[in-house]
Design a protein around this motif. Structure first.
Motif, PDB file in Angstrom:
ATOM      1  N   PRO A  14       0.794  -1.229   0.000  1.00 11.96           N
ATOM      2  CA  PRO A  14       0.000   0.000   0.000  1.00 11.96           C
ATOM      3  C   PRO A  14       0.825   1.278   0.000  1.00 11.96           C
ATOM      4  O   PRO A  14       0.475   2.248  -0.686  1.00 11.96           O
ATOM      5  CB  PRO A  14      -0.847  -0.131   1.266  1.00 11.96           C
ATOM      6  N   ALA A  15       1.927   1.299   0.728  1.00 10.49           N
ATOM      7  CA  ALA A  15       2.745   2.514   0.773  1.00 10.49           C
ATOM      8  C   ALA A  15       3.326   2.840  -0.598  1.00 10.49           C
ATOM      9  O   ALA A  15       3.360   4.008  -1.007  1.00 10.49           O
ATOM     10  CB  ALA A  15       3.874   2.348   1.795  1.00 10.49           C
ATOM     11  N   ARG A  16       3.789   1.826  -1.298  1.00  9.72           N
ATOM     12  CA  ARG A  16       4.321   2.041  -2.639  1.00  9.72           C
ATOM     13  C   ARG A  16       3.211   2.460  -3.594  1.00  9.72           C
ATOM     14  O   ARG A  16       3.404   3.348  -4.437  1.00  9.72           O
ATOM     15  CB  ARG A  16       4.983   0.748  -3.135  1.00  9.72           C
ATOM     16  N   ALA A  17       2.050   1.839  -3.461  1.00 13.74           N
ATOM     17  CA  ALA A  17       0.916   2.201  -4.309  1.00 13.74           C
ATOM     18  C   ALA A  17       0.518   3.659  -4.076  1.00 13.74           C
ATOM     19  O   ALA A  17       0.152   4.369  -5.027  1.00 13.74           O
ATOM     20  CB  ALA A  17      -0.262   1.278  -4.021  1.00 13.74           C
ATOM     21  N   ARG A  18       0.624   4.114  -2.834  1.00 10.96           N
ATOM     22  CA  ARG A  18       0.272   5.506  -2.516  1.00 10.96           C
ATOM     23  C   ARG A  18       1.221   6.467  -3.228  1.00 10.96           C
ATOM     24  O   ARG A  18       0.787   7.520  -3.736  1.00 10.96           O
ATOM     25  CB  ARG A  18       0.338   5.723  -1.000  1.00 10.96           C
ATOM     26  N   GLU A  19       2.498   6.134  -3.287  1.00 11.58           N
ATOM     27  CA  GLU A  19       3.468   6.991  -3.990  1.00 11.58           C
ATOM     28  C   GLU A  19       3.104   7.121  -5.465  1.00 11.58           C
ATOM     29  O   GLU A  19       3.156   8.221  -6.039  1.00 11.58           O
ATOM     30  CB  GLU A  19       4.866   6.400  -3.862  1.00 11.58           C
ATOM     31  N   ILE A  20       2.745   6.011  -6.082  1.00  8.84           N
ATOM     32  CA  ILE A  20       2.363   6.038  -7.496  1.00  8.84           C
ATOM     33  C   ILE A  20       1.064   6.816  -7.672  1.00  8.84           C
ATOM     34  O   ILE A  20       0.945   7.653  -8.573  1.00  8.84           O
ATOM     35  CB  ILE A  20       2.210   4.599  -8.022  1.00  8.84           C
ATOM     36  N   ALA A  21       0.105   6.548  -6.788  1.00  4.29           N
ATOM     37  CA  ALA A  21      -1.193   7.218  -6.881  1.00  4.29           C
ATOM     38  C   ALA A  21      -1.061   8.733  -6.736  1.00  4.29           C
ATOM     39  O   ALA A  21      -1.683   9.505  -7.475  1.00  4.29           O
ATOM     40  CB  ALA A  21      -2.132   6.661  -5.817  1.00  4.29           C
ATOM     41  N   ASP A  22      -0.234   9.167  -5.790  1.00  2.19           N
ATOM     42  CA  ASP A  22      -0.072  10.607  -5.561  1.00  2.19           C
ATOM     43  C   ASP A  22       0.511  11.319  -6.773  1.00  2.19           C
ATOM     44  O   ASP A  22       0.240  12.503  -6.997  1.00  2.19           O
ATOM     45  CB  ASP A  22       0.821  10.839  -4.345  1.00  2.19           C
ATOM     46  N   ALA A  23       1.303  10.592  -7.566  1.00  6.52           N
ATOM     47  CA  ALA A  23       1.950  11.209  -8.719  1.00  6.52           C
ATOM     48  C   ALA A  23       0.964  11.551  -9.833  1.00  6.52           C
ATOM     49  O   ALA A  23       1.241  12.425 -10.658  1.00  6.52           O
ATOM     50  CB  ALA A  23       3.032  10.276  -9.269  1.00  6.52           C
ATOM     51  N   VAL A  24      -0.189  10.858  -9.859  1.00  2.25           N
ATOM     52  CA  VAL A  24      -1.145  11.070 -10.966  1.00  2.25           C
ATOM     53  C   VAL A  24      -2.548  11.396 -10.463  1.00  2.25           C
ATOM     54  O   VAL A  24      -3.484  11.445 -11.251  1.00  2.25           O
ATOM     55  CB  VAL A  24      -1.188   9.841 -11.888  1.00  2.25           C
ATOM     56  N   ARG A  25      -2.662  11.618  -9.179  1.00  2.00           N
ATOM     57  CA  ARG A  25      -3.992  11.852  -8.618  1.00  2.00           C
ATOM     58  C   ARG A  25      -4.657  13.065  -9.268  1.00  2.00           C
ATOM     59  O   ARG A  25      -4.049  14.130  -9.406  1.00  2.00           O
ATOM     60  CB  ARG A  25      -3.899  12.067  -7.110  1.00  2.00           C
ATOM     61  N   GLY A  26      -5.888  12.879  -9.679  1.00  2.00           N
ATOM     62  CA  GLY A  26      -6.629  13.948 -10.335  1.00  2.00           C
ATOM     63  C   GLY A  26      -6.516  13.921 -11.848  1.00  2.00           C
ATOM     64  O   GLY A  26      -7.350  14.498 -12.540  1.00  2.00           O
ATOM     65  N   ALA A  27      -5.488  13.248 -12.356  1.00  2.00           N
ATOM     66  CA  ALA A  27      -5.295  13.157 -13.804  1.00  2.00           C
ATOM     67  C   ALA A  27      -5.901  11.889 -14.380  1.00  2.00           C
ATOM     68  O   ALA A  27      -6.170  11.806 -15.588  1.00  2.00           O
ATOM     69  CB  ALA A  27      -3.807  13.209 -14.143  1.00  2.00           C
ATOM     70  N   VAL A  28      -6.105  10.890 -13.526  1.00  2.63           N
ATOM     71  CA  VAL A  28      -6.616   9.598 -13.964  1.00  2.63           C
ATOM     72  C   VAL A  28      -7.258   8.928 -12.754  1.00  2.63           C
ATOM     73  O   VAL A  28      -6.893   9.217 -11.610  1.00  2.63           O
ATOM     74  CB  VAL A  28      -5.451   8.729 -14.537  1.00  2.63           C
ATOM     75  N   ARG A  29      -8.226   8.066 -12.999  1.00  2.00           N
ATOM     76  CA  ARG A  29      -8.885   7.384 -11.885  1.00  2.00           C
ATOM     77  C   ARG A  29      -8.085   6.148 -11.498  1.00  2.00           C
ATOM     78  O   ARG A  29      -7.595   5.418 -12.350  1.00  2.00           O
ATOM     79  CB  ARG A  29     -10.324   7.005 -12.250  1.00  2.00           C
ATOM     80  N   LEU A  30      -7.966   5.923 -10.194  1.00  2.00           N
ATOM     81  CA  LEU A  30      -7.126   4.861  -9.647  1.00  2.00           C
ATOM     82  C   LEU A  30      -7.970   3.680  -9.194  1.00  2.00           C
ATOM     83  O   LEU A  30      -8.908   3.840  -8.413  1.00  2.00           O
ATOM     84  CB  LEU A  30      -6.316   5.410  -8.478  1.00  2.00           C
ATOM     85  N   VAL A  31      -7.610   2.501  -9.700  1.00  2.00           N
ATOM     86  CA  VAL A  31      -8.387   1.296  -9.449  1.00  2.00           C
ATOM     87  C   VAL A  31      -7.539   0.293  -8.669  1.00  2.00           C
ATOM     88  O   VAL A  31      -6.442  -0.070  -9.099  1.00  2.00           O
ATOM     89  CB  VAL A  31      -8.838   0.641 -10.767  1.00  2.00           C
ATOM     90  N   GLY A  32      -8.037  -0.168  -7.544  1.00  2.00           N
ATOM     91  CA  GLY A  32      -7.365  -1.224  -6.803  1.00  2.00           C
ATOM     92  C   GLY A  32      -7.883  -2.571  -7.244  1.00  2.00           C
ATOM     93  O   GLY A  32      -9.100  -2.771  -7.363  1.00  2.00           O
ATOM     94  N   VAL A  33      -6.981  -3.506  -7.529  1.00  2.00           N
ATOM     95  CA  VAL A  33      -7.355  -4.839  -8.002  1.00  2.00           C
ATOM     96  C   VAL A  33      -7.196  -5.832  -6.861  1.00  2.00           C
ATOM     97  O   VAL A  33      -6.099  -5.986  -6.302  1.00  2.00           O
ATOM     98  CB  VAL A  33      -6.484  -5.256  -9.204  1.00  2.00           C
TER      99      VAL A  33
END
Length: 204
Positions: free
Chosen positions: A39-58
């Motif tokens: 989750p911590a690594r996923a948060r780093e990736i998510a923060d980099a594009v947040r608002g530009a694309v929708r984030l989906v957890g699988v």
């Protein structure tokens, strides 16, 4: 047309996909997968594009409480359920859930009826393991489905095949992982650009 790029494991790949116009980015939380993220690594990736694309957890048959906790920690927009999760498990996620159907020989419209409140559906071929496995299948077997929510198709899709798959399946978009990779979890910039360009050409 909807473009979902799944199995993103690197910030630069997420940023590239967002810049190219992907609609959804999939972050994998299924431990056996080589693309699984903490989750911590996923948060780093998510923060980099947040608002530009929708984030989906699988997720695959994960405890709903754990799914919610990861969703809060990472800041997920949508939740994709790849296992045997049924209406009861998905109900608590309401319009943020993507229900995956792993099929062999088509999918009856009645299978969608227990999920009236989901965000959308994803259909792929049934095989050992989870995910599209990069294998082509009988996409036209779902062409007659009349889904009230977005219907995505997965499996064997990449540059040069996306247009054909969408025509055969009549789906609303594609979910692509290995078809735009140079190695598991590593997206190839040229293949990524070509895939998104091919799908976007159908929007006109």
């Amino acid at each position: 047309m909807i473009v979902k790029i799944c199995g993103v494991t690197r910030r630069e790949d997420a940023e590239r996909a967002a810049e190219l116009g992907a609609d959804l980015l999939g972050l994998n939380f299924y431990p056996p997968s080589p693309r699984c993220l903490a989750p911590a690594r996923a948060r780093e990736i998510a923060d980099a594009v947040r608002g530009a694309v929708r984030l989906v957890g699988v997720f695959v048959d994960r405890d709903p409480g754990q799914v919610e906790a990861i969703g809060r920690e990472v800041g997920l927009d949508l939740f994709q359920f790849h296992g045997d999760e049924g209406p009861a498990e998905l109900a608590r996620f309401a319009g943020r859930a993507i229900k995956v159907f792993r099929v062999r020989g088509g999918l009856a419209a009645a299978a969608l009826e227990p999920y009236p409140d989901v965000w959308g559906f994803l259909v792929e071929s049934r095989h050992p393991g989870y995910g599209g496995a990069g294998e082509r299948w009988e996409y036209e077997s779902i062409a007659g489905l009349e889904a009230a929510k977005p219907l995505l198709v997965s499996g064997g899709i990449g540059p040069g095949t996306a247009r054909e798959v969408l025509a055969r399946s009549r789906a609303d978009g594609v979910d692509v992982c290995s078809g735009v990779e140079s190695a598991p979890g590593v997206k190839d910039p040229e293949r990524l650009a070509a895939l998104i360009r091919e799908v976007r050409a159908l929007d006109g």
